[in-house]
Design a protein around this motif. Structure first.
Motif, PDB file in Angstrom:
ATOM      1  N   SER A 171       5.108 -37.172  17.506  1.00 13.39           N
ATOM      2  CA  SER A 171       5.593 -36.434  18.657  1.00 13.39           C
ATOM      3  C   SER A 171       4.842 -35.122  18.804  1.00 13.39           C
ATOM      4  O   SER A 171       4.498 -34.479  17.806  1.00 13.39           O
ATOM      5  N   TYR A 172       4.610 -34.756  20.058  1.00 13.40           N
ATOM      6  CA  TYR A 172       3.970 -33.488  20.385  1.00 13.40           C
ATOM      7  C   TYR A 172       4.845 -32.792  21.419  1.00 13.40           C
ATOM      8  O   TYR A 172       5.045 -33.321  22.516  1.00 13.40           O
ATOM      9  N   ARG A 173       5.375 -31.655  21.061  1.00 11.40           N
ATOM     10  CA  ARG A 173       6.165 -30.821  21.978  1.00 11.40           C
ATOM     11  C   ARG A 173       5.544 -29.441  21.948  1.00 11.40           C
ATOM     12  O   ARG A 173       5.789 -28.660  21.031  1.00 11.40           O
ATOM     13  N   THR A 174       4.704 -29.178  22.915  1.00  2.00           N
ATOM     14  CA  THR A 174       3.984 -27.912  22.932  1.00  2.00           C
ATOM     15  C   THR A 174       4.065 -27.281  24.310  1.00  2.00           C
ATOM     16  O   THR A 174       4.270 -27.967  25.316  1.00  2.00           O
ATOM     17  N   SER A 175       3.905 -25.979  24.345  1.00  2.00           N
ATOM     18  CA  SER A 175       3.804 -25.245  25.607  1.00  2.00           C
ATOM     19  C   SER A 175       3.434 -23.805  25.300  1.00  2.00           C
ATOM     20  O   SER A 175       3.513 -23.358  24.158  1.00  2.00           O
ATOM     21  N   LEU A 176       3.022 -23.125  26.334  1.00  5.02           N
ATOM     22  CA  LEU A 176       2.818 -21.695  26.226  1.00  5.02           C
ATOM     23  C   LEU A 176       4.118 -21.104  26.754  1.00  5.02           C
ATOM     24  O   LEU A 176       4.215 -20.614  27.863  1.00  5.02           O
ATOM     25  N   GLY A 177       5.128 -21.273  25.938  1.00  5.62           N
ATOM     26  CA  GLY A 177       6.473 -21.015  26.421  1.00  5.62           C
ATOM     27  C   GLY A 177       7.010 -19.668  26.032  1.00  5.62           C
ATOM     28  O   GLY A 177       6.315 -18.806  25.504  1.00  5.62           O
ATOM     29  N   ILE A 178       8.251 -19.546  26.322  1.00  5.81           N
ATOM     30  CA  ILE A 178       8.983 -18.344  25.973  1.00  5.81           C
ATOM     31  C   ILE A 178       9.195 -18.360  24.463  1.00  5.81           C
ATOM     32  O   ILE A 178       9.739 -19.318  23.921  1.00  5.81           O
ATOM     33  N   VAL A 179       8.745 -17.323  23.799  1.00  2.00           N
ATOM     34  CA  VAL A 179       8.985 -17.199  22.366  1.00  2.00           C
ATOM     35  C   VAL A 179      10.385 -16.632  22.221  1.00  2.00           C
ATOM     36  O   VAL A 179      10.639 -15.469  22.551  1.00  2.00           O
ATOM     37  N   GLN A 180      11.277 -17.468  21.781  1.00  4.41           N
ATOM     38  CA  GLN A 180      12.690 -17.104  21.713  1.00  4.41           C
ATOM     39  C   GLN A 180      12.927 -16.061  20.619  1.00  4.41           C
ATOM     40  O   GLN A 180      12.314 -16.121  19.558  1.00  4.41           O
ATOM     41  N   SER A 181      13.832 -15.167  20.878  1.00 11.94           N
ATOM     42  CA  SER A 181      14.120 -14.122  19.893  1.00 11.94           C
ATOM     43  C   SER A 181      15.177 -14.549  18.883  1.00 11.94           C
ATOM     44  O   SER A 181      15.239 -14.020  17.782  1.00 11.94           O
ATOM     45  N   ASP A 182      15.989 -15.538  19.254  1.00 11.53           N
ATOM     46  CA  ASP A 182      17.115 -15.892  18.388  1.00 11.53           C
ATOM     47  C   ASP A 182      16.890 -17.142  17.544  1.00 11.53           C
ATOM     48  O   ASP A 182      17.676 -17.430  16.642  1.00 11.53           O
ATOM     49  N   VAL A 183      15.832 -17.916  17.835  1.00  8.28           N
ATOM     50  CA  VAL A 183      15.540 -19.136  17.069  1.00  8.28           C
ATOM     51  C   VAL A 183      14.034 -19.254  16.895  1.00  8.28           C
ATOM     52  O   VAL A 183      13.270 -18.562  17.556  1.00  8.28           O
ATOM     53  N   LEU A 220       7.362 -13.937  10.187  1.00  7.52           N
ATOM     54  CA  LEU A 220       7.943 -15.006   9.388  1.00  7.52           C
ATOM     55  C   LEU A 220       8.459 -16.134  10.277  1.00  7.52           C
ATOM     56  O   LEU A 220       8.643 -17.253   9.821  1.00  7.52           O
ATOM     57  N   LYS A 221       8.696 -15.840  11.539  1.00  8.14           N
ATOM     58  CA  LYS A 221       9.214 -16.844  12.471  1.00  8.14           C
ATOM     59  C   LYS A 221       8.139 -17.885  12.768  1.00  8.14           C
ATOM     60  O   LYS A 221       6.968 -17.562  12.945  1.00  8.14           O
ATOM     61  N   LEU A 222       8.555 -19.138  12.818  1.00  8.24           N
ATOM     62  CA  LEU A 222       7.643 -20.226  13.165  1.00  8.24           C
ATOM     63  C   LEU A 222       7.485 -20.294  14.674  1.00  8.24           C
ATOM     64  O   LEU A 222       8.452 -20.508  15.395  1.00  8.24           O
ATOM     65  N   ASN A 223       6.247 -20.111  15.148  1.00  9.05           N
ATOM     66  CA  ASN A 223       5.929 -20.292  16.558  1.00  9.05           C
ATOM     67  C   ASN A 223       5.189 -21.598  16.789  1.00  9.05           C
ATOM     68  O   ASN A 223       5.097 -22.066  17.917  1.00  9.05           O
ATOM     69  N   ALA A 224       4.651 -22.171  15.711  1.00  7.66           N
ATOM     70  CA  ALA A 224       3.949 -23.448  15.769  1.00  7.66           C
ATOM     71  C   ALA A 224       4.026 -24.074  14.378  1.00  7.66           C
ATOM     72  O   ALA A 224       3.921 -23.373  13.377  1.00  7.66           O
ATOM     73  N   ALA A 225       4.226 -25.395  14.348  1.00  9.03           N
ATOM     74  CA  ALA A 225       4.385 -26.041  13.042  1.00  9.03           C
ATOM     75  C   ALA A 225       4.183 -27.550  13.147  1.00  9.03           C
ATOM     76  O   ALA A 225       4.303 -28.134  14.224  1.00  9.03           O
ATOM     77  N   PHE A 226       3.865 -28.134  11.996  1.00  5.71           N
ATOM     78  CA  PHE A 226       3.864 -29.587  11.827  1.00  5.71           C
ATOM     79  C   PHE A 226       5.022 -29.918  10.897  1.00  5.71           C
ATOM     80  O   PHE A 226       5.161 -29.331   9.823  1.00  5.71           O
TER      81      PHE A 226
END
Length: 180
Positions: free
Chosen positions: A42-54, A90-96
């Motif tokens: 699965s690939y779920r990617t975007s130049l999206g809103i970087v959420q502050s709470d998750v 420390l927050k994950l903005n991109a991951a496998f």
């Protein structure tokens, strides 16, 4: 509040009610592919809103985890995650993310808020068929793909020979089912 006002409250299990996921769970061919599935990517990617709470796992990967729980009807025995964003955060903005089941099945999920292209793509493959679910493709969101080894003797090879020989595959039919 729900009790006080006599209303029902539902959690946001987006894909529980998705016509595309319900197709996977009800279509005879899709169910056969899922019953024999050897690969889930699965690939779920975007130049999206970087959420502050998750982080990106809670925002995007949670959908694939839920879909896999619906399809596999069991929990994975192990989960690993590799952070791929290079920020100091420390927050994950991109991951496998890799999930493994007791039967040896492995699913891979790539999620990112850092991608210049929004992608919502799932491929589920068995030995000779696959389902391609491309959520953002309004014209053809689901494809059922047939493929086979080009060498007719492939089925008679030993498991060792299948892994030691170069084998090519040819595409067969592609079905484009209609989904409401």
């Amino acid at each position: 509040l729900a009790d006080e006002y006599g209303v029902k409250v539902f959690c946001d299990f987006t894909y529980h009610f998705s016509p595309l996921i319900n197709f996977l769970r009800t279509n005879l061919i899709a169910k056969e592919i899922i019953g024999e599935m050897r690969e889930y990517a699965s690939y779920r990617t975007s130049l999206g809103i970087v959420q502050s709470d998750v982080d990106v796992l809670a925002d995007l990967a949670v959908h694939d985890i839920y879909i896999l729980l619906l399809l596999k009807v069991s929990l994975p025995v192990s989960v690993s995650c590799q952070k791929t964003n290079s920020s100091d955060s420390l927050k994950l903005n991109a991951a496998f993310l890799t999930l493994k089941w007791a039967d040896g099945f492995i699913a891979s999920i790539h999620v990112s808020w850092n991608s210049p292209r929004k992608v919502r793509l799932i491929t589920i493959a068995s030995q000779s068929r696959a389902v391609i679910l491309e959520e953002l493709n309004r014209e053809v969101p689901i494809q059922l793909v047939y493929f086979e080894p080009s060498d007719s003797k492939y089925e008679f090879l030993t498991p060792e020979e299948k892994y030691s020989r170069n084998v090519s595959f040819t595409m067969g039919n592609i079905e484009l089912p209609q989904v409401d």
